[in-house]
Design an enzyme around this catalytic site. Structure first.
Site, PDB file in Angstrom:
ATOM      1  N   ALA A 128     -25.844  39.189  29.336  1.00  0.00           N
ATOM      2  CA  ALA A 128     -25.079  37.975  30.103  1.00  0.00           C
ATOM      3  C   ALA A 128     -24.524  36.848  28.859  1.00  0.00           C
ATOM      4  O   ALA A 128     -25.737  37.333  27.718  1.00  0.00           O
ATOM      5  CB  ALA A 128     -26.524  38.062  31.547  1.00  0.00           C
TER       6      ALA A 128
ATOM      7  N   GLU B 149     -34.855  41.941  29.637  1.00  0.00           N
ATOM      8  CA  GLU B 149     -34.724  40.441  30.835  1.00  0.00           C
ATOM      9  C   GLU B 149     -36.461  39.920  30.831  1.00  0.00           C
ATOM     10  O   GLU B 149     -36.515  37.941  31.231  1.00  0.00           O
ATOM     11  CB  GLU B 149     -33.906  40.580  32.320  1.00  0.00           C
TER      12      GLU B 149
END
Length: 681
Positions: free
Chosen positions: A62, A124
């Site tokens: 992202a 993440e």
């Protein structure tokens, strides 16, 4: 020009993303993908779709710069849903890395192919987060709970071979023929009547087939790595939801956990560290077009633990190394240790036998100092003695070709003084590796008063090449890390004479998140480092311990007593030694609580960090955080000493320092009074 383009070839729509440098999934990319896929749904000429990326990688995640900002449509979850709902097969064609949101895109496709060098993963958790666009729900359904827990909860990527083995990939294709092979695969699967939809798979997540202890066992077996971290537990709960809940409810559970973590202090701190490490590589005050020196051959002077570890960094990166020692036995021992370290890594599957031999073949051991003459960079790793280092630098200057860089691995000593022993001070720099040098990520790059911009830029680039996180320091005793460490060490020694026990001091720091405290660290390193039996005067606890042969773990006793498994236990003899020294001094001991120990150990470090900033030794406060997280085990989830100081309040630190009669750094006091922070949020 659009970042997402399409091209139809013989019934296969190629949807290509070109968003340098890493094809991050920002709003423009998401919108382009959604439009391309939606448009393909009603086009009868399209039989299959291939998602592919230009540049060096597939979607590498992202766009982290969007974190904390208002959401922009379409959401990545929406894009994944559009891909998965398409009534035609979609193939992800992966090269480089498919990380985070990139892997979530790939999971929403019906099939995945990749080149052999590709890596896939969910990092993440290292930012205090979990995959927030279906990754925790789709991955277990595709590869099973145990493998999904490992990938999501630890954040380490898998290579293409492993991905194929666990059925994360459907096929490995040619390194240089990704597009054509992906198109051929698309035509092949287009003939099938149905295609796998990841969110609808159930064969890997049947509750009756999953051991109820799987989740707890994952956390238990990785307890040391995950200690103090909140995100791994949330990852486990999200994966559990993939087993226990329908897909839509699992997505809601995942989103709840993601938002909670993103707004929490740990993720904010870890995101600070992420950006701080990248910012640390920027050199203030030199032009962007500053040239660099090609480093094609490196010399290392000294084949001991540090020298051998330093050499391994360059060998692993494919750079030839000439390793010099004075005696054959020392040289042979150093080379044997390098091979042993490589073979140990290979035994764990992290290197192949061919890679080990390739690295060893780049090593040239020698007893001849003159063999360093044609090196582009020479790093001395001799004893920490200035007279010896001055002699070494004078000899290097007379031997090594002009234009080559001369570097010292010193931990404390003046680079400027060493540079003064040469006729090329602009080519002298400090490269302070941390032990073990082949493992520790940090490299303090010490800029001397006359170090040229070219040399500095060359060494910062070289640090990235060998996989180090580099931070620039000016010249002072101990540079950034060890200068601050000395403040903690002084307080620790004072505390045990005033009444705290060594194990109390260590416990306070390990509870905060350090892997070990100062006395555990001293025992591990060896108390006799820098100790001289001839000059020892029984004046400190350490001196008496050494005089009694209590040198640390290697002798079975130091500050602690050690059992056969090297597990430390409080020592009555150490307590007696401390009591004797206190009695001789005429002082009285007192009970010292954990809060006082905590403040006296850590607050003076922040104070010293402020002095380092004010003196211009560090370029920026975040560089200090980078040094302490990567070199000294400061818990990353607190953001590092300067970020952490901001979070607990600079005024609180000033009050404590004053109460303990520590002179407050002017910069710290000024920021406290102005309600300013060290780190610009």
């Amino acid at each position: 020009m659009s970042v997402v383009t399409t091209h139809l070839t013989e019934g296969v729509l190629i949807v290509r993303t070109d968003n340098p440098p890493v094809n991050a999934l920002g709003q423009a990319v998401r919108a382009g993908l959604e439009a391309a896929i939606s448009g393909a749904a009603s086009d009868k000429n399209i039989e299959a779709i291939v998602l592919i990326c230009s540049g060096r990688t597939f979607f590498a995640g992202a766009d982290i710069t969007e974190f904390g900002k208002p959401a922009q449509s379409p959401d990545l979850n929406d894009v994944c849903a559009v891909i998965e709902a398409l009534n035609k097969p979609v193939i992800a064609a992966i090269h480089g890395t498919a990380l985070g949101g990139g892997l979530e895109i790939a999971l929403s496709c019906n099939y995945r192919v990749a080149v052999p060098s590709a890596k896939l993963g969910f990092p993440e958790v290292k930012l205090g987060l979990l995959p927030g666009s279906g990754g925790t729900q789709r991955l277990p359904r595709l590869i099973g709970v145990p493998e999904a827990l490992t990938m999501i909860g630890l954040g380490e990527p898998v290579d293409a071979r492993k991905a194929l083995e666990i059925v994360l990939l459907d096929r490995i294709v040619g390194e240089d023929s990704l597009e054509s092979d992906a198109v051929a695969f698309a035509r092949e699967v287009a003939l099938n009547k149905s295609h796998p939809v990841t969110s609808q798979l159930t064969h890997r997540t049947q509750r009756d087939d999953i051991d109820s202890n799987t989740y707890d066992q994952f956390l238990k077996s990785n307890a040391r790595k995950l200690r103090g971290l909140e995100a791994p537990q949330a990852c486990v709960e999200a994966v559990r939801a993939a087993v226990e809940l329908p897909f839509p409810e699992g997505l809601r559970k995942e989103r709840e956990q993601f938002i909670r973590l993103m707004n929490g202090p740990q993720s904010k701190a870890l995101r600070h560290v992420f950006f701080a490490e990248r910012t640390a590589s920027r050199i203030e005050g030199i032009p962007d077009d500053t040239p660099t020196i090609p480093i094609e051959k490196v010399g290392v002077l000294g084949a001991g633990t540090m020298g051998g570890g330093i050499a391994m960094n360059f060998l692993t990166a494919g750079i030839p190394v000439t390793l010099i020692e004075r005696e054959k036995a020392s040289l042979d021992r150093g080379v044997a240790t390098i091979r042993k370290n490589y073979e140990a890594t290979a035994s764990k599957g992290r290197l192949t036998t061919e890679q080990v031999e390739r690295a060893m073949n780049l090593l040239t051991p020698s007893l001849q100092f003159d063999d360093l003459a044609d090196c582009d960079l020479v790093i001395e790793a001799v004893f920490e003695n200035m007279d010896l280092k001055l002699e070494v630098f004078a000899r290097l200057d007379a031997t090594i070709k002009q234009g080559a860089i001369l570097a010292s691995n010193t931990s404390y000593l003046s680079i400027d003084e060493m540079a003064g022993a040469t006729a090329r001070p602009e080519y002298v720099i400090g490269l302070h590796f941390f032990s073990p040098a082949n493992v520790m990520k940090l490299l303090e790059v010490v800029r001397g008063a006359k170090t040229s911009a070219t040399v500095l830029k060359t060494c910062m680039g070289l640090a990235r090449m060998i996989g180090k996180v580099a931070a620039i320091s000016g010249v002072c005793y101990g540079f950034i890390g060890n200068r601050m460490l000395s403040q903690r060490s002084q307080q620790a020694q004072a505390l045990i004479l005033e009444g705290a026990k060594p194990w109390d001091v260590d416990r306070v720091l390990t509870r905060f998140g350090f892997p070990m405290g100062p006395f555990q660290m001293s025992d591990l390193a060896g108390l006799d480092i820098g100790w001289n039996a001839k000059t020892s005067k029984s004046s400190t606890v350490r001196e008496v311990l050494c005089e009694r042969g209590r040198l640390g773990q290697k002798t079975g006793s130091g500050y602690y007593d050690y059992d056969e498994n090297r597990k430390g236990h409080p020592s009555e003899e150490t307590e007696a030694i401390i009591a004797e020294l206190v009695a001789k001094s005429g002082r009285n001991q007192r009970s010292i609580g954990d809060e006082e120990i905590f403040e006296r150990l850590l607050y003076p470090m922040v104070n010293e960090g402020a002095k380092i900033l004010q003196e211009g030794i560090a370029q920026r406060a975040s560089d200090i955080d980078v040094v302490w997280i990567n070199g000294f085990g400061w818990p990353a989830y607190t953001g590092g000493p300067m970020y952490w100081a901001d979070s607990i309040g600079l005024a609180n630190i000033v009050r404590s320092l004053e109460a303990n009669s520590v002179e407050v750094a002017p910069l710290l006091r000024a920021k406290s009074e102005a309600a300013e922070s060290f780190i610009q949020k």
